[in-house]
Write an enzyme that holds these catalytic residues in place. Sequence first.
Site, PDB file in Angstrom:
ATOM      1  N   LYS A   1       9.314   9.967  -6.906  1.00  9.62           N
ATOM      2  CA  LYS A   1       8.517   9.231  -5.930  1.00  9.62           C
ATOM      3  C   LYS A   1       7.634  10.231  -5.217  1.00  9.62           C
ATOM      4  O   LYS A   1       7.949  11.418  -5.154  1.00  9.62           O
ATOM      5  CB  LYS A   1       9.429   8.522  -4.912  1.00  9.62           C
ATOM      6  CG  LYS A   1       8.773   7.352  -4.220  1.00  9.62           C
ATOM      7  CD  LYS A   1       8.787   6.081  -5.059  1.00  9.62           C
ATOM      8  CE  LYS A   1       7.974   4.990  -4.412  1.00  9.62           C
ATOM      9  NZ  LYS A   1       8.145   3.692  -5.099  1.00  9.62           N
TER      10      LYS A   1
ATOM     11  N   ASP B   1       2.463   2.062  -4.628  1.00 14.39           N
ATOM     12  CA  ASP B   1       3.551   1.587  -3.764  1.00 14.39           C
ATOM     13  C   ASP B   1       2.845   1.143  -2.481  1.00 14.39           C
ATOM     14  O   ASP B   1       1.635   0.848  -2.516  1.00 14.39           O
ATOM     15  CB  ASP B   1       4.583   2.702  -3.503  1.00 14.39           C
ATOM     16  CG  ASP B   1       5.858   2.176  -2.840  1.00 14.39           C
ATOM     17  OD1 ASP B   1       6.702   1.595  -3.524  1.00 14.39           O
ATOM     18  OD2 ASP B   1       6.006   2.320  -1.597  1.00 14.39           O
TER      19      ASP B   1
HETATM   20  P1  NDP Z   1       1.697  -3.158  -0.024  1.00 10.77           P
HETATM   21  O1  NDP Z   1       1.143  -2.022   0.708  1.00 10.77           O
HETATM   22  O2  NDP Z   1       0.867  -3.885  -1.012  1.00 10.77           O
HETATM   23  O3  NDP Z   1       2.263  -4.249   1.003  1.00 10.77           O
HETATM   24  C1  NDP Z   1       3.242  -3.930   1.930  1.00 10.77           C
HETATM   25  C2  NDP Z   1       3.486  -5.124   2.828  1.00 10.77           C
HETATM   26  O4  NDP Z   1       4.596  -4.848   3.660  1.00 10.77           O
HETATM   27  C3  NDP Z   1       2.309  -5.416   3.752  1.00 10.77           C
HETATM   28  O5  NDP Z   1       2.279  -6.790   4.054  1.00 10.77           O
HETATM   29  C4  NDP Z   1       2.677  -4.585   4.988  1.00 10.77           C
HETATM   30  O6  NDP Z   1       2.075  -5.055   6.176  1.00 10.77           O
HETATM   31  C5  NDP Z   1       4.171  -4.757   5.027  1.00 10.77           C
HETATM   32  N1  NDP Z   1       4.774  -3.558   5.646  1.00 10.77           N
HETATM   33  C6  NDP Z   1       4.658  -2.280   5.218  1.00 10.77           C
HETATM   34  N2  NDP Z   1       5.314  -1.447   6.028  1.00 10.77           N
HETATM   35  C7  NDP Z   1       5.846  -2.219   6.976  1.00 10.77           C
HETATM   36  C8  NDP Z   1       6.651  -1.947   8.102  1.00 10.77           C
HETATM   37  N3  NDP Z   1       7.010  -0.687   8.418  1.00 10.77           N
HETATM   38  N4  NDP Z   1       7.049  -3.000   8.857  1.00 10.77           N
HETATM   39  C9  NDP Z   1       6.680  -4.271   8.542  1.00 10.77           C
HETATM   40  N5  NDP Z   1       5.915  -4.573   7.489  1.00 10.77           N
HETATM   41  C10 NDP Z   1       5.515  -3.569   6.712  1.00 10.77           C
HETATM   42  O7  NDP Z   1       3.048  -2.592  -0.719  1.00 10.77           O
HETATM   43  P2  NDP Z   1       3.873  -3.223  -1.922  1.00 10.77           P
HETATM   44  O8  NDP Z   1       3.815  -4.702  -1.867  1.00 10.77           O
HETATM   45  O9  NDP Z   1       3.482  -2.520  -3.147  1.00 10.77           O
HETATM   46  O10 NDP Z   1       5.350  -2.723  -1.572  1.00 10.77           O
HETATM   47  C11 NDP Z   1       6.254  -3.495  -0.778  1.00 10.77           C
HETATM   48  C12 NDP Z   1       7.678  -3.032  -1.035  1.00 10.77           C
HETATM   49  O11 NDP Z   1       7.993  -3.194  -2.422  1.00 10.77           O
HETATM   50  C13 NDP Z   1       7.964  -1.563  -0.719  1.00 10.77           C
HETATM   51  O12 NDP Z   1       9.314  -1.448  -0.290  1.00 10.77           O
HETATM   52  C14 NDP Z   1       7.832  -0.900  -2.083  1.00 10.77           C
HETATM   53  O13 NDP Z   1       8.531   0.333  -2.156  1.00 10.77           O
HETATM   54  C15 NDP Z   1       8.466  -1.967  -2.961  1.00 10.77           C
HETATM   55  N6  NDP Z   1       8.125  -1.888  -4.374  1.00 10.77           N
HETATM   56  C16 NDP Z   1       6.822  -1.946  -4.799  1.00 10.77           C
HETATM   57  C17 NDP Z   1       6.529  -1.908  -6.133  1.00 10.77           C
HETATM   58  C18 NDP Z   1       5.137  -2.084  -6.631  1.00 10.77           C
HETATM   59  O14 NDP Z   1       4.965  -2.203  -7.863  1.00 10.77           O
HETATM   60  N7  NDP Z   1       4.113  -2.147  -5.795  1.00 10.77           N
HETATM   61  C19 NDP Z   1       7.587  -1.717  -7.149  1.00 10.77           C
HETATM   62  C20 NDP Z   1       8.929  -1.781  -6.613  1.00 10.77           C
HETATM   63  C21 NDP Z   1       9.170  -1.822  -5.268  1.00 10.77           C
HETATM   64  P3  NDP Z   1       0.803  -4.266   6.770  1.00 10.77           P
HETATM   65  O15 NDP Z   1      -0.322  -4.584   5.841  1.00 10.77           O
HETATM   66  O16 NDP Z   1       0.659  -4.830   8.128  1.00 10.77           O
HETATM   67  O17 NDP Z   1       1.185  -2.817   6.766  1.00 10.77           O
END
Ligand code: NDP
Length: 448
Positions: free
Chosen positions: A129, A169
């Site tokens: 990562k 991510d």
């Molecule tokens: P994005 O950046 O596309 O979206 C993240 C979302 O989560 C946004 O709505 C964001 O809101 C919210 N968010 C992020 N940090 C916080 C926080 N500290 N508190 C509250 N809300 C938060 O990321 P992904 O959708 O890609 O990733 C989401 C999760 O999925 C993570 O845990 C990631 O590690 C996991 N994941 C992702 C994969 C992928 O293929 N993308 C694969 C496997 C797991 P805001 O816009 O307001 O920050």
Amino acid sequence: MKQVEGRIKQIFEQVVRRNPGEAEFHQAVKEVIDCLGPVLVKHPHYADQKIIERICEPERQIIFRVPWIDDHGEVHINRGFRVQFNSVLGPYKGGLRFHPSVYLGIIKFLGFEQIFKNAVTGMPIGGAKGGSDFDPKGRSDAEVMRFCQSFMTELHRHLGEYTDVPAGDIGVGAREIGYLFGQFKRMTNRYESGVITGKSPLWGGALVRRESTGYGCVFFVDEMLKARGQSLEGMTCVVSGSGNVAIYAMEKLQQLGAKVVACSDSNGVIHDATGIKLDTVKRLKEVERRRIRDYVQVHREAHYSEGGCIWDIACQVAIPGATENELDERAARTLLANGCIAVGEGANMPSTPGAVKLFVESGIAYGPGKAANGGGVSTSALEMQQNASRDAWTFEFTEQRLREIMSNIHRSCYETAEEYGSPGNYVIGANIAGFKRVAEAMLAFGVI
Ligand code: NDP
């Protein structure tokens, strides 16, 4: 067994001592190794060869300076990370996260989880990562580009399609992947498509990669429900976040006949009892990069709660899709009291240890991230396959492969949990199945 438990406790204490202040990493390690007692009893040579101790120590950790200049000419310095945790099953594989909360402990927890998640998929990929404490929010495209170029100027020397293959991510989506790959290509003078995944299908990306984590998570929930003679059709669902994972989890839930009534971002929660209108969420988040609160400007029937807790909204299926530790013990209690029967973790480690305990004890269908969100990295591996063979598969074929992979992950976790005397416990199933695959390869390679 007592002796083995003592050994595991010792290993954990050593991890805490050697990695001070990295709370998320400690949490991730504890969750895995607390499941491994029965494995060490059955396979004492894992203990003799210190497999757990070796797995807990990353093969390589890279920390670097990322200087860049904003649109006003001011110089900024961020910190970049890549933790190459384990490569016995294949090249290091795992995403990059750009978020102000990033520090070494976050990257190590994510990299550690990734080892077992990748192993459970059955694909030939190791675990890693990376990321930075850079915050893309509010930055212009030109600033994000300059940051990505500076980041890759250092990182490129550690990557390669046979060495280490990052992806996106939090905070790293299609735009960032484009800038990162462009800089890699420029620095190396190689069109090495397989060096990064999550690329646009226009230049080497796999169809379905964008949708894969969210879709895969819903497929996993569907499998858990099927194993109990239930289905998603007609279920009321809540999905936290509104990023890549959340959007495509909502899309697949809706396609399978479920009703999604809430989603969120880091500022607040949208509750739309008539069903979330996904086109609006996609436009706000994927195109205009706005806040989720603006949803109610278009859909007056919906309600927005600034700083609200999404888990207070009654649902049968909950998909945490935002970030780590977003669902605590209180939230878990509320979900269970409101009749929640399934939780599928789209995010990594979104439930706190107290919440996990409650879910497992309650006997609901609880799919931990390590199993439920493996669709993203699996489709990345499919992207690598297509890049290696200079091929491009159709959406339908790729989605079918994803569906099969999620079904295999489910079966592997389910059967492993049964074998180790904890039927229906996907935490134990995923951790043991992933660990055993990695452990066997490590034994085969000798002490390295
Ligand atoms: P994005 O950046 O596309 O979206 C993240 C979302 O989560 C946004 O709505 C964001 O809101 C919210 N968010 C992020 N940090 C916080 C926080 N500290 N508190 C509250 N809300 C938060 O990321 P992904 O959708 O890609 O990733 C989401 C999760 O999925 C993570 O845990 C990631 O590690 C996991 N994941 C992702 C994969 C992928 O293929 N993308 C694969 C496997 C797991 P805001 O816009 O307001 O920050």
